[in-house]
Structure formats: C-alpha cells, structure tokens
Design a protein around this motif. Structure first.
Motif, PDB file in Angstrom:
ATOM      1  N   LYS A   1       8.197  -5.845 -10.916  1.00  0.00           N
ATOM      2  CA  LYS A   1       8.250  -4.497 -10.344  1.00  0.00           C
ATOM      3  C   LYS A   1       6.938  -4.145  -9.635  1.00  0.00           C
ATOM      4  N   GLU A   2       5.837  -4.515 -10.276  1.00  0.00           N
ATOM      5  CA  GLU A   2       4.546  -4.236  -9.638  1.00  0.00           C
ATOM      6  C   GLU A   2       4.409  -5.013  -8.332  1.00  0.00           C
ATOM      7  N   GLU A   3       4.823  -6.308  -8.376  1.00  0.00           N
ATOM      8  CA  GLU A   3       4.756  -7.098  -7.151  1.00  0.00           C
ATOM      9  C   GLU A   3       5.692  -6.550  -6.072  1.00  0.00           C
ATOM     10  N   MET A   4       6.884  -6.129  -6.505  1.00  0.00           N
ATOM     11  CA  MET A   4       7.819  -5.559  -5.538  1.00  0.00           C
ATOM     12  C   MET A   4       7.266  -4.278  -4.929  1.00  0.00           C
TER      13      MET A   4
ATOM     14  N   HIS B   1       6.614  -3.978  -1.233  1.00  0.00           N
ATOM     15  CA  HIS B   1       7.294  -2.929  -0.474  1.00  0.00           C
ATOM     16  C   HIS B   1       6.304  -2.136   0.371  1.00  0.00           C
ATOM     17  N   GLU B   2       5.169  -1.839  -0.249  1.00  0.00           N
ATOM     18  CA  GLU B   2       4.155  -1.107   0.516  1.00  0.00           C
ATOM     19  C   GLU B   2       3.655  -1.944   1.687  1.00  0.00           C
ATOM     20  N   VAL B   3       3.399  -3.250   1.364  1.00  0.00           N
ATOM     21  CA  VAL B   3       2.903  -4.129   2.425  1.00  0.00           C
ATOM     22  C   VAL B   3       3.975  -4.340   3.492  1.00  0.00           C
TER      23      VAL B   3
ATOM     24  N   GLY C   1       6.437  -3.721   8.393  1.00  0.00           N
ATOM     25  CA  GLY C   1       7.633  -3.329   9.146  1.00  0.00           C
ATOM     26  C   GLY C   1       7.322  -2.292  10.207  1.00  0.00           C
ATOM     27  N   LYS C   2       6.447  -1.365   9.855  1.00  0.00           N
ATOM     28  CA  LYS C   2       6.068  -0.348  10.835  1.00  0.00           C
ATOM     29  C   LYS C   2       5.340  -0.968  12.024  1.00  0.00           C
TER      30      LYS C   2
END
Length: 284
Positions: A127-130, A134-136, A141-142
């Motif tokens: 979960k922490e890695e996800m 996700h943030e990265v 993605g942006k």
C-alpha cells in the motif's frame, strides 16, 4: 386409675405365662411318650430274631439347595476399585490424545498467525509503495499529458499545410501530383498558376493492394502556401465538380484530434436536428 391398670397388666402376664408353661408340659409328655415307644420298639427288635437282618447302607442325604452367592464386602470393594481404575485409564488415554491434538493445533495456529502477520506487513508495504507510485505516476502522468498536448499542438500546426483527398481512383503508372494539381485548378480556376506552384508534395497513403479497384487509397497533399491551402479547402466544400467526380477533400487531423472529433460528432448531429445549417466539426 394407675393401680387398676397395673393390676390388669400383671393378670395378663400371669395368664400368658400359664399358657406357655402348659404348652411346654404337653410337649415334654409327647417327647416322653415317643421315647418310651422307641425304646420298646428297640427292645422288641433286639429280642425278636424273626426279623431278617438288612445290609448296612449309608444314608443318602439330599444335596443342599444351590443358593445365590452373595458377594462379600471385600469383593464389592475390589470390583469398585477395578471399575474406577479402568475408567481412570480410559480418561488418561483420552487426555493424552487430546493433549497431542491440542499441541498440533497450537503449532498450526502459531504458524497461521505468523503467516497472517507477514501478509499484513506485505500488504502494508505494498500500500505504501502503491501510494508512492500513485503520486509519482500522477506527476508523471501529468507531465506525459502535457508533453502529448504539446506534441499534438506541434503536429496539428504542421498539418495545417496539408489536405487529404478521398475517392480518386488509382491508375496504372499515374502521375499523382499532376492529377491532383488538375483537380485543384478545376475547383479553384482563378488560382491555377498559383496552385501549380503551391502544391509541393503529393502521394498516396498505405500499401497498394492488388485487385483493390473498389476502394482507392487516400491522397495526402502538402502545400507551400497556407493561404492557398485554406482557399482550396473552403472552395471544395461547395464544389459541384468534386460532387460530380465523387471526390472530396478533408483535413489532415492528428490522432488526438480525430478522437476529439469522434466524441463531438454525436453532439453535432443532435444540434443539426434543431438547426440544419449547423456546421460539422470541420467547419467549427
């Protein structure tokens, strides 16, 4: 009253004693008579030799009746102790088996607990890695979206000098550029000399298929002058020459622009139901 009661009791006792003594005396007389008779018989038998002597025989006594054996106190105690010992032994074996089963369950439970604990730790790490990914990925993605938008803008700007032609039947050994220039001059005759100079590159898209006489490959046209391209594109929308030849021009759109047009087209169709003169996406 008490004295009279005592007298009655004493008289009753005397009467009962008298009766018992009388009975005892009668029994003694009977015994005495029986004894006298027995002695007379004995003396008669001894002196009278006329009786034949009988052989001696052992008297047969009947077997005593077999009665039910009553267990003694020691036997009862032994039976109770034996039953208790058997029951205790059975309980000990059952307890031993239950102990082994409990130990096995305990080991299994500890193993499962450790496995669940490890899985929880792994899930927490995942979960922490996800979250980090996700943030990265959100940031990436942006950035990717921004880069794609910029590339699409550059490609779109470059394709503004291009037009596509649909429906031009292929000919063996054709000079595709000369054919396209003639069609352009027929659509916009007042710019004949200019179009001959402004049409720069002409070629068909895709690989030629043998026996493909039904569907002609698309022709892409690149102009030197943006103004000539725009004037030809405007005149082609209402050209009767193109309708007669069943040829049409279209914009050279990027992949992203095509996706946007595809999403907007249902809305355009709905707007045309209220206003028949509403232009399509290409006329916006």
């Amino acid at each position: 009253m008490a004295e009279k009661r005592k007298e009655r009791e004493s008289k009753t006792k005397e009467k009962s004693l008298t009766k018992s003594l009388t009975k005892m005396k009668s029994k003694d007389d009977e015994v005495h008579i029986c004894g006298t008779d027995i002695q007379a018989l004995h003396s008669y038998s001894v002196h009278n030799t006329s009786f034949a002597t009988l052989p001696d025989s052992t008297p047969s006594t009947p077997d005593p009746k077999k009665g039910k054996h009553e267990p003694s106190l020691s036997e009862i105690q032994e039976n109770i102790v034996r039953c208790i010992n058997e029951r205790v032994n059975g309980l000990e074996e059952l307890l031993r088996a239950n102990t082994v089963s409990i130990e096995a369950l305990k080991k299994t439970t500890e193993f499962l607990f450790n496995e669940v604990k490890d899985v929880k730790e792994d899930m927490k790490n995942v979960k922490e890695e996800m979250k980090i990914n996700h943030e990265v990925s959100g940031a990436h993605g942006k950035k990717i979206s921004e880069i794609e938008a910029r590339l699409n803008e550059v490609e779109h700007y470059k394709r503004r000098w291009n037009l596509r032609m649909y429906g031009l039947v292929e000919q063996a050994g054709e000079d595709i550029k000369a054919r396209v220039v003639d069609i352009c001059c027929a659509v916009l005759p007042e710019l004949t000399s200019k179009l001959q100079q402004d049409v720069d590159i002409v070629h068909r898209l895709g690989r030629k298929l043998e026996g493909n006489a039904v569907k002609a490959r698309t022709v892409i046209i690149q102009f030197v002058s943006r103004s000539s391209r725009d004037m030809l594109w405007k005149a082609a929308k209402t050209s009767s020459y193109l309708k007669t030849k069943e040829i049409r021009f279209g914009e050279d759109l990027t992949t992203m622009d095509k996706a946007v047009r595809k999403q907007l087209w249902p809305k355009v169709e709905a707007a045309r139901q209220f206003s028949p003169v509403f232009p399509g996406p290409g006329g916006l």
